[in-house]
Design a protein around this motif. Structure first.
Motif, short mmCIF file in Angstrom:
data_model
loop_
_atom_site.label_atom_id
_atom_site.label_comp_id
_atom_site.label_asym_id
_atom_site.label_seq_id
_atom_site.Cartn_x
_atom_site.Cartn_y
_atom_site.Cartn_z
N ALA A 81 0.87 -1.11 0.08
CA ALA A 81 0.08 0.09 0.08
C ALA A 81 0.83 1.44 -0.03
N THR A 82 2.08 1.31 0.76
CA THR A 82 2.84 2.30 0.81
C THR A 82 3.56 2.72 -0.51
N ARG A 83 4.08 1.54 -1.15
CA ARG A 83 4.49 1.67 -2.49
C ARG A 83 3.79 2.32 -3.62
N ALA A 84 2.49 1.95 -3.63
CA ALA A 84 1.53 2.31 -4.55
C ALA A 84 1.07 3.60 -4.16
N SER A 85 0.92 4.17 -2.85
CA SER A 85 0.60 5.50 -2.27
C SER A 85 1.78 6.47 -3.00
N ARG A 86 2.94 5.92 -2.94
CA ARG A 86 4.01 6.85 -3.06
C ARG A 86 4.20 7.06 -4.73
N GLN A 87 3.84 6.04 -5.52
CA GLN A 87 3.99 6.07 -6.91
C GLN A 87 2.71 6.76 -7.34
N TRP A 88 1.41 6.49 -6.91
CA TRP A 88 0.44 6.92 -7.54
C TRP A 88 -0.16 8.47 -6.72
N GLY A 89 0.04 8.57 -5.40
CA GLY A 89 -0.78 9.42 -4.71
C GLY A 89 0.19 10.34 -3.99
N ARG A 90 -0.12 10.70 -2.93
CA ARG A 90 0.57 11.67 -1.98
C ARG A 90 1.47 10.88 -0.87
N GLY A 91 1.24 9.57 -0.62
CA GLY A 91 2.10 8.81 0.35
C GLY A 91 1.46 9.32 1.68
N ALA A 92 0.38 9.84 1.71
CA ALA A 92 -0.02 10.28 3.17
C ALA A 92 -0.47 9.05 4.00
N SER A 93 -0.40 9.21 5.31
CA SER A 93 -1.00 7.97 6.14
C SER A 93 -2.11 7.61 5.86
N ASP A 94 -3.10 8.64 5.75
CA ASP A 94 -4.65 8.59 5.82
C ASP A 94 -5.09 7.93 4.25
N GLU A 95 -4.20 8.03 3.31
CA GLU A 95 -4.19 7.64 2.02
C GLU A 95 -3.78 5.92 1.87
N ILE A 96 -2.65 5.57 2.73
CA ILE A 96 -2.35 4.45 3.01
C ILE A 96 -3.17 3.52 3.81
N ASP A 97 -3.71 4.00 4.70
CA ASP A 97 -4.76 3.45 5.47
C ASP A 97 -6.05 3.19 4.68
N ASP A 98 -6.57 3.87 3.62
CA ASP A 98 -7.46 3.72 2.86
C ASP A 98 -7.29 2.50 1.87
N ILE A 99 -6.02 2.48 1.40
CA ILE A 99 -5.64 1.28 0.62
C ILE A 99 -5.36 -0.15 1.26
N ALA A 126 -4.03 -2.57 -4.76
CA ALA A 126 -3.74 -1.20 -4.63
C ALA A 126 -3.66 -0.44 -5.88
N HIS A 127 -2.90 -0.77 -7.05
CA HIS A 127 -2.89 -0.25 -8.19
C HIS A 127 -4.33 -0.08 -8.67
N ASP A 128 -5.19 -1.11 -8.52
CA ASP A 128 -6.54 -0.83 -9.07
C ASP A 128 -7.30 0.12 -8.25
N PHE A 129 -6.94 0.32 -6.97
CA PHE A 129 -7.60 1.40 -6.07
C PHE A 129 -7.38 2.55 -6.72
N PHE A 130 -6.12 3.02 -6.97
CA PHE A 130 -5.73 4.04 -7.64
C PHE A 130 -6.08 4.69 -9.24
N ARG A 131 -6.25 3.19 -10.00
CA ARG A 131 -6.54 3.49 -11.21
C ARG A 131 -8.33 3.89 -11.19
N LYS A 132 -9.12 3.31 -10.32
CA LYS A 132 -10.16 3.48 -10.07
C LYS A 132 -10.53 5.00 -9.59
N HIS A 133 -9.86 5.52 -8.70
CA HIS A 133 -9.83 7.10 -8.08
C HIS A 133 -9.48 7.89 -9.35
#
Length: 182
Positions: A12-30, A69-76
């Motif tokens: 989740a952390t790797r995907a969040s850093r790659q696709w998103g902000r890398g914030a802890s709330d985002e990682i928790d959602d993933i 995790a990647h599907d989560f960001f694609r959908k988002h």
């Protein structure tokens, strides 16, 4: 959960850093999304895994969590672009493209009229016109057109329709230009 949480959190952390902000709330959602997918369908993702190697489950969980995790960001990201707003293919296809160049507009009108003439006797004429317009006016791929509801063709079928119509339109327009030259 104790056993696999570090693997899931790392994915989740790797995907969040790659696709998103890398914030802890985002990682928790993933992480939450990964657990939901793992539990869905009576934990089918996890119960269907079989391997003679005992440690192989870690690699399996890592890959599955990363894909989720990647599907989560694609959908988002698709939701941001308005993917949830769908319209029928015929509504998209009937939108005329605006061109400032009058000559080009006239030739497009000729092509459109020829397209109508070529497809009016065909049972699938409306669908074929929609396929043609989606491909040439809106720039969609054959695979994307085949994926639209109501088209009812594979990507090869869409390519066949495009080939047949393009050939027929070229012949008809060639015949029209030949008769004008005389």
């Amino acid at each position: 959960m104790r056993r696999f949480h570090p693997v899931i959190a790392a994915a989740a952390t790797r995907a969040s850093r790659q696709w998103g902000r890398g914030a802890s709330d985002e990682i928790d959602d993933i992480v939450q999304e990964i657990y939901l997918k793992f539990c869905a369908g009576q934990a089918r993702i996890l119960t269907n895994f079989r391997s003679p190697e005992e440690e192989a489950i870690y690699g399996y969980v890592k890959v599955a969590a990363t894909n989720i995790a990647h599907d989560f960001f694609r959908k988002h990201h698709a939701a941001k672009r308005g993917a949830h707003q769908t319209v029928s293919a015929s509504q998209i296809a009937d939108v005329a493209a605006a061109f400032p160049n009058m000559d080009r507009q006239l030739s497009l009108a000729e092509i459109d009229q020829t397209l109508r003439n070529q497809t009016e006797q065909n049972n699938n004429g409306k669908r074929d016109r929609a396929v043609f317009r989606l491909y040439y006016r809106h720039g969609m791929t054959a695979q994307a057109i085949a994926g639209l509801p109501g088209i009812g063709l594979t990507s090869k079928g869409v390519e066949g329709v495009l080939h047949r119509l393009t050939k027929a339109i070229r012949m008809a327009l060639g015949n029209m230009q030949g008769s004008e030259a005389e």
